[in-house]
Design a protein around this motif. Sequence first.
Motif, PDB file in Angstrom:
ATOM      1  N   VAL A   1       0.855  -1.190   0.000  1.00  0.00           N
ATOM      2  CA  VAL A   1       0.000   0.000   0.000  1.00  0.00           C
ATOM      3  C   VAL A   1       0.891   1.240   0.000  1.00  0.00           C
ATOM      4  O   VAL A   1       1.886   1.300   0.731  1.00  0.00           O
ATOM      5  CB  VAL A   1      -0.927   0.049   1.234  1.00  0.00           C
ATOM      6  N   TYR A   2       0.504   2.210  -0.821  1.00  0.00           N
ATOM      7  CA  TYR A   2       1.139   3.527  -0.814  1.00  0.00           C
ATOM      8  C   TYR A   2       0.143   4.497  -0.203  1.00  0.00           C
ATOM      9  O   TYR A   2      -0.944   4.720  -0.751  1.00  0.00           O
ATOM     10  CB  TYR A   2       1.501   3.966  -2.234  1.00  0.00           C
TER      11      TYR A   2
ATOM     12  N   ASP B   1     -11.718  -1.260  -5.985  1.00  0.00           N
ATOM     13  CA  ASP B   1     -11.954  -2.679  -6.262  1.00  0.00           C
ATOM     14  C   ASP B   1     -11.983  -3.450  -4.946  1.00  0.00           C
ATOM     15  O   ASP B   1     -11.466  -2.996  -3.925  1.00  0.00           O
ATOM     16  CB  ASP B   1     -10.879  -3.248  -7.207  1.00  0.00           C
ATOM     17  N   ASP B   2     -12.581  -4.636  -4.990  1.00  0.00           N
ATOM     18  CA  ASP B   2     -12.730  -5.448  -3.781  1.00  0.00           C
ATOM     19  C   ASP B   2     -11.403  -5.905  -3.187  1.00  0.00           C
ATOM     20  O   ASP B   2     -11.240  -5.875  -1.958  1.00  0.00           O
ATOM     21  CB  ASP B   2     -13.631  -6.652  -4.071  1.00  0.00           C
ATOM     22  N   PRO B   3     -10.426  -6.357  -3.996  1.00  0.00           N
ATOM     23  CA  PRO B   3      -9.140  -6.738  -3.397  1.00  0.00           C
ATOM     24  C   PRO B   3      -8.464  -5.565  -2.680  1.00  0.00           C
ATOM     25  O   PRO B   3      -7.881  -5.746  -1.609  1.00  0.00           O
ATOM     26  CB  PRO B   3      -8.319  -7.210  -4.602  1.00  0.00           C
ATOM     27  N   GLY B   4      -8.563  -4.374  -3.267  1.00  0.00           N
ATOM     28  CA  GLY B   4      -7.986  -3.208  -2.602  1.00  0.00           C
ATOM     29  C   GLY B   4      -8.676  -2.911  -1.294  1.00  0.00           C
ATOM     30  O   GLY B   4      -8.035  -2.590  -0.290  1.00  0.00           O
ATOM     31  N   LEU B   5     -10.016  -3.033  -1.285  1.00  0.00           N
ATOM     32  CA  LEU B   5     -10.769  -2.795  -0.059  1.00  0.00           C
ATOM     33  C   LEU B   5     -10.393  -3.815   1.009  1.00  0.00           C
ATOM     34  O   LEU B   5     -10.240  -3.475   2.196  1.00  0.00           O
ATOM     35  CB  LEU B   5     -12.264  -2.859  -0.349  1.00  0.00           C
TER      36      LEU B   5
ATOM     37  N   VAL C   1       2.679  -0.566 -11.760  1.00  0.00           N
ATOM     38  CA  VAL C   1       1.375  -0.824 -12.370  1.00  0.00           C
ATOM     39  C   VAL C   1       0.546  -1.722 -11.443  1.00  0.00           C
ATOM     40  O   VAL C   1       1.034  -2.743 -10.957  1.00  0.00           O
ATOM     41  CB  VAL C   1       1.538  -1.482 -13.748  1.00  0.00           C
ATOM     42  N   GLY C   2      -0.687  -1.304 -11.185  1.00  0.00           N
ATOM     43  CA  GLY C   2      -1.568  -2.067 -10.308  1.00  0.00           C
ATOM     44  C   GLY C   2      -1.387  -1.774  -8.837  1.00  0.00           C
ATOM     45  O   GLY C   2      -2.031  -2.422  -7.993  1.00  0.00           O
ATOM     46  N   ALA C   3      -0.542  -0.792  -8.491  1.00  0.00           N
ATOM     47  CA  ALA C   3      -0.301  -0.470  -7.082  1.00  0.00           C
ATOM     48  C   ALA C   3      -1.571   0.043  -6.416  1.00  0.00           C
ATOM     49  O   ALA C   3      -2.390   0.733  -7.039  1.00  0.00           O
ATOM     50  CB  ALA C   3       0.802   0.572  -6.964  1.00  0.00           C
ATOM     51  N   LEU C   4      -1.737  -0.303  -5.137  1.00  0.00           N
ATOM     52  CA  LEU C   4      -2.840   0.217  -4.334  1.00  0.00           C
ATOM     53  C   LEU C   4      -2.369   1.507  -3.667  1.00  0.00           C
ATOM     54  O   LEU C   4      -1.451   1.496  -2.845  1.00  0.00           O
ATOM     55  CB  LEU C   4      -3.256  -0.808  -3.280  1.00  0.00           C
ATOM     56  N   VAL C   5      -2.997   2.614  -4.047  1.00  0.00           N
ATOM     57  CA  VAL C   5      -2.606   3.936  -3.550  1.00  0.00           C
ATOM     58  C   VAL C   5      -3.817   4.547  -2.849  1.00  0.00           C
ATOM     59  O   VAL C   5      -4.881   4.717  -3.464  1.00  0.00           O
ATOM     60  CB  VAL C   5      -2.155   4.853  -4.703  1.00  0.00           C
TER      61      VAL C   5
ATOM     62  N   ARG D   1      -4.597   1.482  -8.474  1.00  0.00           N
ATOM     63  CA  ARG D   1      -5.883   1.191  -7.833  1.00  0.00           C
ATOM     64  C   ARG D   1      -6.060   2.173  -6.685  1.00  0.00           C
ATOM     65  O   ARG D   1      -5.281   2.185  -5.742  1.00  0.00           O
ATOM     66  CB  ARG D   1      -5.897  -0.251  -7.337  1.00  0.00           C
ATOM     67  N   GLY D   2      -7.093   2.985  -6.791  1.00  0.00           N
ATOM     68  CA  GLY D   2      -7.301   4.028  -5.802  1.00  0.00           C
ATOM     69  C   GLY D   2      -8.008   3.541  -4.556  1.00  0.00           C
ATOM     70  O   GLY D   2      -8.785   2.582  -4.588  1.00  0.00           O
ATOM     71  N   GLY D   3      -7.734   4.225  -3.457  1.00  0.00           N
ATOM     72  CA  GLY D   3      -8.386   3.889  -2.201  1.00  0.00           C
ATOM     73  C   GLY D   3      -8.359   5.061  -1.235  1.00  0.00           C
ATOM     74  O   GLY D   3      -7.712   6.089  -1.478  1.00  0.00           O
ATOM     75  N   VAL D   4      -9.103   4.907  -0.145  1.00  0.00           N
ATOM     76  CA  VAL D   4      -9.163   5.925   0.912  1.00  0.00           C
ATOM     77  C   VAL D   4      -8.947   5.240   2.249  1.00  0.00           C
ATOM     78  O   VAL D   4      -9.549   4.191   2.528  1.00  0.00           O
ATOM     79  CB  VAL D   4     -10.519   6.651   0.912  1.00  0.00           C
TER      80      VAL D   4
END
Length: 280
Positions: A75-76, A148-152, A96-100, A119-122
Amino acid sequence: MDAEANHQPALPQPLQLVVLGAGRVAQHLVLALAAAGHTVVGIWSRTPASAAAVAASVRGARVLTSLQTLPPADVYLLALPDAVVPDVLAAAIFPVGALVAHTAGALPLAVFAEHPTIRGGVFYPLQTFSAGREITWATVPLCLEAADDPGLATLYQLAGSLSQDVRELTSAQRLQLHLAAVWASNFPNHLLGISHALLADAGLPWELLHPLIQETVAKALSQPPFTAQTGPAVRHDAGTLQRHTQALAEHPQWQSLYLQLTASIQQTAQQPTQNNRGSL
């Protein structure tokens, strides 16, 4: 989305993390993540000295000098001012594909829309952070959102290792929560600052107000705050209101604020002459 607390258990494996930012949120977050068993592999900041100070607080973290050469991570985390996040996203080269995930309350998930390779997240901690203050992370609500679900799922793992109160919120819900938090924390703190200054002008100790402040907060936490309103505004005590206004003549900004808050209290009270009539 349901805003009720989600008690999904955290997965056992630690994560590799990169934190972009070295302000108050980053300082507290890095220490908490390391204490939870995660590895912070790198810290970047626009101010290298600040990044060095945060990196020195945990074992294994190194200062990152370029956004173009970021190390691999699970995670970034972008612990940055809201206005800076788009610029950093545009400048950084993530795998590529990093969860940020950003940590902002009012910034929507859509800020990642222009960056389809990540892949964006909060990962928003609902708390106020100040230097020298210790945070009890187990009680801090952590509000999550992901593209996306894996990121969540990864963000749930990270959040669950810190807090017992983890919630998935939409961007719209989080914005409303952040707005409510400003009313609950930032504005009252400003008003307390005015109280502190007025007492200092009169040569009176700040400690005189401590019991009153504690009781006010305790009441607000035990019942709907509007129903606990007391004071000259809700009583329509014209004489006291006039004397207060005159006493603020040397502080016209505070005088204007006093009048606006008085009007808001009177407009909000459903039964202004029947409401609670405390001595204040």
